[in-house]
Design a protein around this motif. Structure first.
Motif, mmCIF file in Angstrom:
data_model
loop_
_atom_site.group_PDB
_atom_site.id
_atom_site.type_symbol
_atom_site.label_atom_id
_atom_site.label_comp_id
_atom_site.label_asym_id
_atom_site.label_seq_id
_atom_site.Cartn_x
_atom_site.Cartn_y
_atom_site.Cartn_z
ATOM 1 N N ASP A 16 0.838 -1.204 0.000
ATOM 2 C CA ASP A 16 0.000 0.000 0.000
ATOM 3 C C ASP A 16 0.872 1.252 0.000
ATOM 4 O O ASP A 16 1.623 1.502 0.946
ATOM 5 N N ALA A 17 0.772 2.050 -1.055
ATOM 6 C CA ALA A 17 1.522 3.303 -1.145
ATOM 7 C C ALA A 17 0.721 4.483 -0.593
ATOM 8 O O ALA A 17 1.273 5.537 -0.321
ATOM 9 N N ILE A 18 -0.594 4.307 -0.406
ATOM 10 C CA ILE A 18 -1.442 5.383 0.102
ATOM 11 C C ILE A 18 -1.369 5.440 1.630
ATOM 12 O O ILE A 18 -1.191 6.499 2.217
ATOM 13 N N ILE A 19 -1.540 4.282 2.273
ATOM 14 C CA ILE A 19 -1.339 4.160 3.723
ATOM 15 C C ILE A 19 -0.284 3.061 3.903
ATOM 16 O O ILE A 19 -0.612 1.887 4.046
ATOM 17 N N PRO A 20 0.977 3.443 3.843
ATOM 18 C CA PRO A 20 2.050 2.446 3.886
ATOM 19 C C PRO A 20 2.095 1.688 5.213
ATOM 20 O O PRO A 20 1.626 2.189 6.240
ATOM 21 N N THR A 43 -1.229 -7.138 -0.594
ATOM 22 C CA THR A 43 -1.978 -6.392 -1.594
ATOM 23 C C THR A 43 -1.649 -4.910 -1.446
ATOM 24 O O THR A 43 -0.865 -4.530 -0.591
ATOM 25 N N ASN A 44 -2.279 -4.100 -2.293
ATOM 26 C CA ASN A 44 -2.100 -2.648 -2.173
ATOM 27 C C ASN A 44 -3.363 -2.040 -1.553
ATOM 28 O O ASN A 44 -4.148 -2.749 -0.929
ATOM 29 N N HIS A 45 -3.560 -0.748 -1.757
ATOM 30 C CA HIS A 45 -4.692 -0.059 -1.134
ATOM 31 C C HIS A 45 -6.038 -0.486 -1.732
ATOM 32 O O HIS A 45 -7.066 -0.409 -1.058
ATOM 33 N N TRP A 46 -6.035 -0.929 -2.982
ATOM 34 C CA TRP A 46 -7.284 -1.189 -3.697
ATOM 35 C C TRP A 46 -7.516 -2.639 -4.076
ATOM 36 O O TRP A 46 -8.660 -3.093 -4.107
ATOM 37 N N ARG A 47 -6.488 -3.365 -4.418
ATOM 38 C CA ARG A 47 -6.626 -4.670 -5.072
ATOM 39 C C ARG A 47 -7.139 -5.775 -4.138
ATOM 40 O O ARG A 47 -6.521 -6.100 -3.139
#
Length: 72
Positions: A16-20, A43-47
């Motif tokens: 997650d690059a938005i809320i690391p 995963t990331n913020h969305w996936r």
């Protein structure tokens, strides 16, 4: 206060690059919860979150809730 004793489960995306991950880790150091658990999800913020929620609930949240109900 009352929130300090409230069981907390925080899921965070390892990508997650938005809320690391370090941000959610920092929150844990600031919060004074007596029962705080962080769970890393690959995963990331969305996936994939909508698809993962049923399993996350079954694996982490429902057992915690049942344990709390038995305790008190």
């Amino acid at each position: 206060g009352l929130l300090a004793g409230l069981p907390q489960v925080h899921f965070y995306g390892s990508e997650d690059a938005i809320i690391p991950p370090r941000m959610s880790g920092h929150f844990q150091t600031l919060a004074h919860f007596s029962n705080f658990r962080r769970i890393e999800i690959a995963t990331n913020h969305w996936r994939g979150w909508p698809e993962m929620w049923p399993e996350l609930l079954r694996k982490y949240l429902i057992p915690q809730r049942e344990s709390a109900l038995r305790a008190g």
